[in-house]
Scaffold this active site. Structure first.
Site, PDB file in Angstrom:
ATOM      1  N   ARG A 178       0.847  -1.192   0.000  1.00  0.00           N
ATOM      2  CA  ARG A 178       0.000   0.000   0.000  1.00  0.00           C
ATOM      3  C   ARG A 178       0.889   1.251   0.000  1.00  0.00           C
ATOM      4  NH1 ARG A 178      -4.925   1.736   4.216  1.00  0.00           N
ATOM      5  NH2 ARG A 178      -5.107   3.882   3.453  1.00  0.00           N
TER       6      ARG A 178
ATOM      7  N   ASN B  94     -10.382  -4.742  -0.847  1.00  0.00           N
ATOM      8  CA  ASN B  94     -10.288  -3.639  -1.799  1.00  0.00           C
ATOM      9  C   ASN B  94      -9.258  -3.916  -2.886  1.00  0.00           C
ATOM     10  OD1 ASN B  94     -11.997  -1.390  -1.321  1.00  0.00           O
ATOM     11  ND2 ASN B  94     -10.943  -1.012   0.602  1.00  0.00           N
TER      12      ASN B  94
ATOM     13  N   CYS C 257     -18.976  -2.082   0.602  1.00  0.00           N
ATOM     14  CA  CYS C 257     -18.028  -1.075   1.110  1.00  0.00           C
ATOM     15  C   CYS C 257     -18.630  -0.415   2.343  1.00  0.00           C
ATOM     16  CB  CYS C 257     -17.820  -0.026   0.019  1.00  0.00           C
ATOM     17  SG  CYS C 257     -16.984   1.472   0.567  1.00  0.00           S
ATOM     18  N   ASP C 258     -17.797  -0.037   3.295  1.00  0.00           N
ATOM     19  CA  ASP C 258     -18.347   0.577   4.500  1.00  0.00           C
ATOM     20  C   ASP C 258     -18.248   2.104   4.504  1.00  0.00           C
ATOM     21  OD1 ASP C 258     -15.637  -0.145   6.857  1.00  0.00           O
ATOM     22  OD2 ASP C 258     -15.746   1.045   5.021  1.00  0.00           O
TER      23      ASP C 258
ATOM     24  N   HIS D 133     -16.689   3.944  -4.083  1.00  0.00           N
ATOM     25  CA  HIS D 133     -15.807   5.093  -3.786  1.00  0.00           C
ATOM     26  C   HIS D 133     -15.969   6.193  -4.835  1.00  0.00           C
ATOM     27  CE1 HIS D 133     -12.794   2.779  -1.017  1.00  0.00           C
ATOM     28  NE2 HIS D 133     -14.042   2.665  -0.644  1.00  0.00           N
TER      29      HIS D 133
ATOM     30  N   TYR E 192     -14.622  10.071  -1.316  1.00  0.00           N
ATOM     31  CA  TYR E 192     -13.531   9.736  -2.238  1.00  0.00           C
ATOM     32  C   TYR E 192     -13.513  10.612  -3.498  1.00  0.00           C
ATOM     33  CZ  TYR E 192     -11.823   5.724   0.363  1.00  0.00           C
ATOM     34  OH  TYR E 192     -11.255   4.922   1.331  1.00  0.00           O
TER      35      TYR E 192
ATOM     36  N   ARG F 294      -0.705   7.843   3.971  1.00  0.00           N
ATOM     37  CA  ARG F 294      -1.698   7.179   4.826  1.00  0.00           C
ATOM     38  C   ARG F 294      -1.220   5.787   5.260  1.00  0.00           C
ATOM     39  NH1 ARG F 294      -4.936   7.390   8.914  1.00  0.00           N
ATOM     40  NH2 ARG F 294      -6.404   5.644   8.953  1.00  0.00           N
TER      41      ARG F 294
HETATM   42  N1  LIG Z   1     -14.643  -2.438   1.550  1.00  0.00           N
HETATM   43  C1  LIG Z   1     -14.417  -1.588   2.562  1.00  0.00           C
HETATM   44  O1  LIG Z   1     -15.137  -0.656   2.763  1.00  0.00           O
HETATM   45  C2  LIG Z   1     -13.213  -1.812   3.462  1.00  0.00           C
HETATM   46  C3  LIG Z   1     -13.083  -1.180   4.718  1.00  0.00           C
HETATM   47  C4  LIG Z   1     -11.918  -1.398   5.454  1.00  0.00           C
HETATM   48  C5  LIG Z   1     -10.943  -2.257   4.962  1.00  0.00           C
HETATM   49  N2  LIG Z   1     -11.152  -2.859   3.755  1.00  0.00           N
HETATM   50  C6  LIG Z   1     -10.207  -3.794   3.174  1.00  0.00           C
HETATM   51  O2  LIG Z   1     -10.050  -4.912   4.067  1.00  0.00           O
HETATM   52  C7  LIG Z   1      -8.784  -5.512   3.770  1.00  0.00           C
HETATM   53  C8  LIG Z   1      -8.002  -5.735   5.045  1.00  0.00           C
HETATM   54  O3  LIG Z   1      -7.580  -4.484   5.497  1.00  0.00           O
HETATM   55  P1  LIG Z   1      -6.451  -4.412   6.625  1.00  0.00           P
HETATM   56  O4  LIG Z   1      -6.075  -2.982   6.745  1.00  0.00           O
HETATM   57  O5  LIG Z   1      -6.897  -5.140   7.818  1.00  0.00           O
HETATM   58  O6  LIG Z   1      -5.235  -5.237   5.948  1.00  0.00           O
HETATM   59  P2  LIG Z   1      -4.095  -6.092   6.701  1.00  0.00           P
HETATM   60  O7  LIG Z   1      -2.894  -6.045   5.801  1.00  0.00           O
HETATM   61  O8  LIG Z   1      -3.977  -5.703   8.106  1.00  0.00           O
HETATM   62  O9  LIG Z   1      -4.677  -7.594   6.666  1.00  0.00           O
HETATM   63  C9  LIG Z   1      -4.895  -8.241   5.476  1.00  0.00           C
HETATM   64  C10 LIG Z   1      -4.548  -9.715   5.671  1.00  0.00           C
HETATM   65  O10 LIG Z   1      -4.756 -10.369   4.423  1.00  0.00           O
HETATM   66  C11 LIG Z   1      -3.743 -11.359   4.294  1.00  0.00           C
HETATM   67  N3  LIG Z   1      -3.604 -11.779   2.899  1.00  0.00           N
HETATM   68  C12 LIG Z   1      -3.011 -11.091   1.893  1.00  0.00           C
HETATM   69  N4  LIG Z   1      -3.104 -11.791   0.745  1.00  0.00           N
HETATM   70  C13 LIG Z   1      -3.782 -12.934   1.034  1.00  0.00           C
HETATM   71  C14 LIG Z   1      -4.192 -14.055   0.269  1.00  0.00           C
HETATM   72  N5  LIG Z   1      -3.924 -14.134  -1.046  1.00  0.00           N
HETATM   73  N6  LIG Z   1      -4.876 -15.058   0.889  1.00  0.00           N
HETATM   74  C15 LIG Z   1      -5.139 -14.973   2.210  1.00  0.00           C
HETATM   75  N7  LIG Z   1      -4.772 -13.940   3.003  1.00  0.00           N
HETATM   76  C16 LIG Z   1      -4.105 -12.926   2.405  1.00  0.00           C
HETATM   77  C17 LIG Z   1      -2.492 -10.698   4.848  1.00  0.00           C
HETATM   78  O11 LIG Z   1      -1.507 -11.650   5.183  1.00  0.00           O
HETATM   79  C18 LIG Z   1      -3.070  -9.949   6.055  1.00  0.00           C
HETATM   80  O12 LIG Z   1      -2.975 -10.718   7.218  1.00  0.00           O
HETATM   81  C19 LIG Z   1      -8.095  -4.580   2.764  1.00  0.00           C
HETATM   82  O13 LIG Z   1      -8.361  -5.006   1.447  1.00  0.00           O
HETATM   83  C20 LIG Z   1      -8.802  -3.270   3.004  1.00  0.00           C
HETATM   84  O14 LIG Z   1      -8.715  -2.382   1.910  1.00  0.00           O
HETATM   85  C21 LIG Z   1     -12.226  -2.652   2.996  1.00  0.00           C
HETATM   86  O1  LIG Z   2      -6.978   4.558   5.488  1.00  0.00           O
HETATM   87  P1  LIG Z   2      -7.685   3.495   6.270  1.00  0.00           P
HETATM   88  O2  LIG Z   2      -7.055   2.121   6.091  1.00  0.00           O
HETATM   89  O3  LIG Z   2      -7.938   3.836   7.717  1.00  0.00           O
HETATM   90  O4  LIG Z   2      -9.151   3.421   5.691  1.00  0.00           O
HETATM   91  C1  LIG Z   2      -9.282   3.091   4.330  1.00  0.00           C
HETATM   92  C2  LIG Z   2     -10.679   2.541   4.248  1.00  0.00           C
HETATM   93  O5  LIG Z   2     -11.572   3.646   4.437  1.00  0.00           O
HETATM   94  C3  LIG Z   2     -12.971   3.317   4.317  1.00  0.00           C
HETATM   95  O6  LIG Z   2     -13.322   2.420   5.386  1.00  0.00           O
HETATM   96  C4  LIG Z   2     -13.394   3.095   6.660  1.00  0.00           C
HETATM   97  C5  LIG Z   2     -14.850   3.446   6.954  1.00  0.00           C
HETATM   98  O7  LIG Z   2     -15.349   4.266   5.951  1.00  0.00           O
HETATM   99  C6  LIG Z   2     -14.952   4.159   8.281  1.00  0.00           C
HETATM  100  O8  LIG Z   2     -16.326   4.353   8.601  1.00  0.00           O
HETATM  101  C7  LIG Z   2     -14.353   3.308   9.365  1.00  0.00           C
HETATM  102  O9  LIG Z   2     -15.153   2.177   9.574  1.00  0.00           O
HETATM  103  O10 LIG Z   2     -13.048   2.873   9.049  1.00  0.00           O
HETATM  104  C8  LIG Z   2     -12.937   2.183   7.798  1.00  0.00           C
HETATM  105  C9  LIG Z   2     -11.494   1.800   7.630  1.00  0.00           C
HETATM  106  O11 LIG Z   2     -10.701   2.898   8.004  1.00  0.00           O
HETATM  107  C10 LIG Z   2     -13.239   2.661   2.969  1.00  0.00           C
HETATM  108  O12 LIG Z   2     -14.591   2.238   2.886  1.00  0.00           O
HETATM  109  C11 LIG Z   2     -12.345   1.469   2.757  1.00  0.00           C
HETATM  110  O13 LIG Z   2     -12.589   0.924   1.486  1.00  0.00           O
HETATM  111  C12 LIG Z   2     -10.895   1.888   2.890  1.00  0.00           C
HETATM  112  O14 LIG Z   2     -10.057   0.736   2.805  1.00  0.00           O
HETATM  113 MN   LIG Z   3     -14.680   1.048   0.772  1.00  0.00          MN
END
Ligand SMILES: NC(=O)c1ccc[n+]([C@@H]2O[C@H](COP(=O)([O-])OP(=O)(O)OC[C@H]3O[C@@H](n4cnc5c(N)ncnc54)[C@H](O)[C@@H]3O)[C@@H](O)[C@H]2O)c1
Ligand SMILES: O=P(O)(O)OC[C@H]1O[C@H](O[C@H]2[C@H](O)[C@@H](O)[C@@H](O)O[C@@H]2CO)[C@H](O)[C@@H](O)[C@@H]1O
Ligand SMILES: [Mn+2]
Length: 443
Positions: free
Chosen positions: A94, A148, A170-171, A201, A266, A286
């Site tokens: 990232r 993501n 997405c949250d 986003h 976003y 970030r």
């Molecule tokens: N959709 C949303 O709104 C939203 C909100 C918050 C976070 N997220 C997403 O959630 C995910 C996790 O976020 P995080 O900050 O906790 O990340 P993180 O790096 O702390 O954890 C991710 C985990 O995934 C594991 N991983 C990576 N590739 C893998 C694979 N091929 N198979 C199995 N495990 C694997 C890593 O080893 C790690 O432990 C990210 O994609 C983040 O963008 C999405």
């Molecule tokens: O920069 P990060 O890793 O803190 O956040 C990136 C993510 O941001 C959004 O998720 C937020 C959410 O919107 C907020 O309400 C709260 O729950 O924290 C989440 C994670 O910070 C976004 O929806 C994600 O796609 C991003 O990965």
């Molecule tokens: Mn999102």
């Protein structure tokens, strides 16, 4: 008596896992658990989280079976839901997604612009692999995916796993709607009856009403003119990271582009890329904030709990922000027909927009999947922006499937955050070098 569910969290080493585990344990009246498993491809990272979660489960719900593993068969067998939140390449990548574009004077962001494209090129393979494991070992299970970049992942699952039982969500809208509720002095976003459309986003609220049908948009728009989405509660939150504070405040400018709607946060990266770059530190993005903040906090707390052998005084809080995950699982498990924003194939619901685009719109969710609510025609401003952005997302998936350098160059050039094909090519060549372990070979 609600049927108990067996849940696998894929990406068990995620910084979000402990708070989601606490939420699942706390909400068993709504979603009773038979078993909770974690799966990750990084055994060492996951073990730190897994051992701490084992204490949380043992002390709060000893009747729930808990385990963690890196073995796909052990993980994906006999489950009802896969909650997928993986980060392929983890925070180290990232950081590259954010710093490489900034080196070229372009927005560096986790899911937007060239950073989001690079992240998408890593995520597609990882999420599709999870889907294949799920279908191999628990063919009746559903995947709730919030890995993501959700937009590109959703387009890839549409193309590569068209019949799979996957819900992409997405949250961000959920977090913003909680801010709306706070601004209005309402107890929860669940008091709001909203209409929203866009890409992930990349969307807009067009209607916000209370349960009696009263229009609440004017009051929120009045507040937003002065404070953006920084609700009074958020404004006084000492734990709110500076970058998020800036994002919520900047909505007051983003909203001026269309006073008839309210924007997703976003959109700032697409409307004001020059300002964003000017406010960015190319040496501390970030990703660094999260590695120094959330990631350090979560792993320190996991190790503290394991070292003391209990979790009775844990600092982890129930991940209220992730309550949508419970809503999702309940809707499917118990056919609740919950109305939620999901990322689904358009198929004419936005009547003047690309038929097979993955759009983020309100849907009714039940045991047999989702039913989107009709949006109708959208204005030229949003349609133009979305057509350009959905082309970026589609070209990225094309590039991954075909191993095409040209398609990926087109995708980066197409992004509203990138000024020229020359800059796009320079960024692309740097990203290829940084992602050689993760991307398919491009020719
Ligand atoms: N959709 C949303 O709104 C939203 C909100 C918050 C976070 N997220 C997403 O959630 C995910 C996790 O976020 P995080 O900050 O906790 O990340 P993180 O790096 O702390 O954890 C991710 C985990 O995934 C594991 N991983 C990576 N590739 C893998 C694979 N091929 N198979 C199995 N495990 C694997 C890593 O080893 C790690 O432990 C990210 O994609 C983040 O963008 C999405
Ligand atoms: O920069 P990060 O890793 O803190 O956040 C990136 C993510 O941001 C959004 O998720 C937020 C959410 O919107 C907020 O309400 C709260 O729950 O924290 C989440 C994670 O910070 C976004 O929806 C994600 O796609 C991003 O990965
Ligand atoms: Mn999102």
């Amino acid at each position: 008596m609600l049927q108990k569910q067996s849940i696998l969290i894929a990406g068990g080493g995620s910084t979000f896992t402990p708070e989601i585990v606490l939420l699942l344990l706390e909400r068993q009246a709504d979603l009773p658990l038979k078993e909770l498993k974690l799966y990750d491809n990084d055994a060492k990272r996951q073990a730190i989280v897994g051992e701490a979660c084992a204490l949380l489960v043992k002390e709060r719900a000893p009747e729930v079976m808990f385990s963690y593993t890196t073995d796909p068969k052990e993980a994906f067998s006999n489950i009802d839901f896969v909650m997928a939140h993986i980060r392929v390449g983890k925070y180290a990548m990232r950081e590259q997604d954010e710093k490489i574009p900034l080196k070229h004077g372009v927005v560096g962001q986790e899911t937007c612009g060239p950073g989001g494209i690079a992240y998408g090129m890593r995520s597609i393979g990882g999420v599709v692999e999870l889907i294949k494991y799920m279908e191999q070992y628990s063919p009746n299970a559903w995947m709730l995916n919030y890995s993501n970049p959700a937009a590109i992942v959703a387009e890839a699952t549409r193309r590569l796993c068209p019949t799979s039982k996957v819900i992409n969500i997405c949250d961000m809208p959920i977090g913003i709607e909680e801010n709306f509720a706070a601004i209005l002095g309402l107890p929860s976003r669940k008091e709001l009856d909203i209409r929203y459309y866009g890409l992930n986003h990349f969307g807009w609220w067009t209607s916000i009403r209370d349960q009696e049908g009263k229009d609440l948009m004017p009051e929120i728009q009045e507040y937003t003119k002065k404070h953006g989405y920084l609700s009074p509660q958020l404004a006084s939150d000492p734990h709110l990271d500076a970058s998020w504070r800036e994002t919520f405040e900047m909505v007051k400018d983003v909203a001026t582009l269309d006073p008839t709607t309210l924007p997703n946060t976003y959109l700032k990266y697409y409307f004001y890329p020059d300002r964003v770059v000017a406010h960015s530190n190319p040496h501390h993005t970030r990703a660094n904030e999260v590695m120094e903040g959330r990631e350090k906090r979560v792993f320190d707390e996991c190790q503290r709990l394991v070292a003391q052998g209990h979790a009775k005084d844990t600092h982890f809080e129930i991940g209220a922000h992730a309550s949508y995950i419970i809503d999702l699982a309940r809707a499917i498990a118990y056919n609740t027909k919950e109305r939620m924003l999901l990322i689904v194939e358009n198929r004419g619901n936005i009547s003047n927009f690309t038929w097979d685009a993955m759009v983020e719109i309100p849907c009714l969710l039940g045991a047999n999947g989702y039913e989107p609510l009709h949006v109708g025609a959208i204005p030229t401003f949003q349609k133009g922006l979305m057509e350009q952005q959905v082309a970026v997302e589609k070209l990225t998936v094309d590039a991954w499937i075909e191993g095409s350098y040209l398609k990926l160059w087109q995708a980066i050039t197409m992004s509203k955050t990138v000024p020229s094909a020359d800059v796009a090519k320079a960024i692309l060549d740097d990203l290829i070098t940084a992602n050689k372990e993760y991307w398919p070979a491009l020719k």
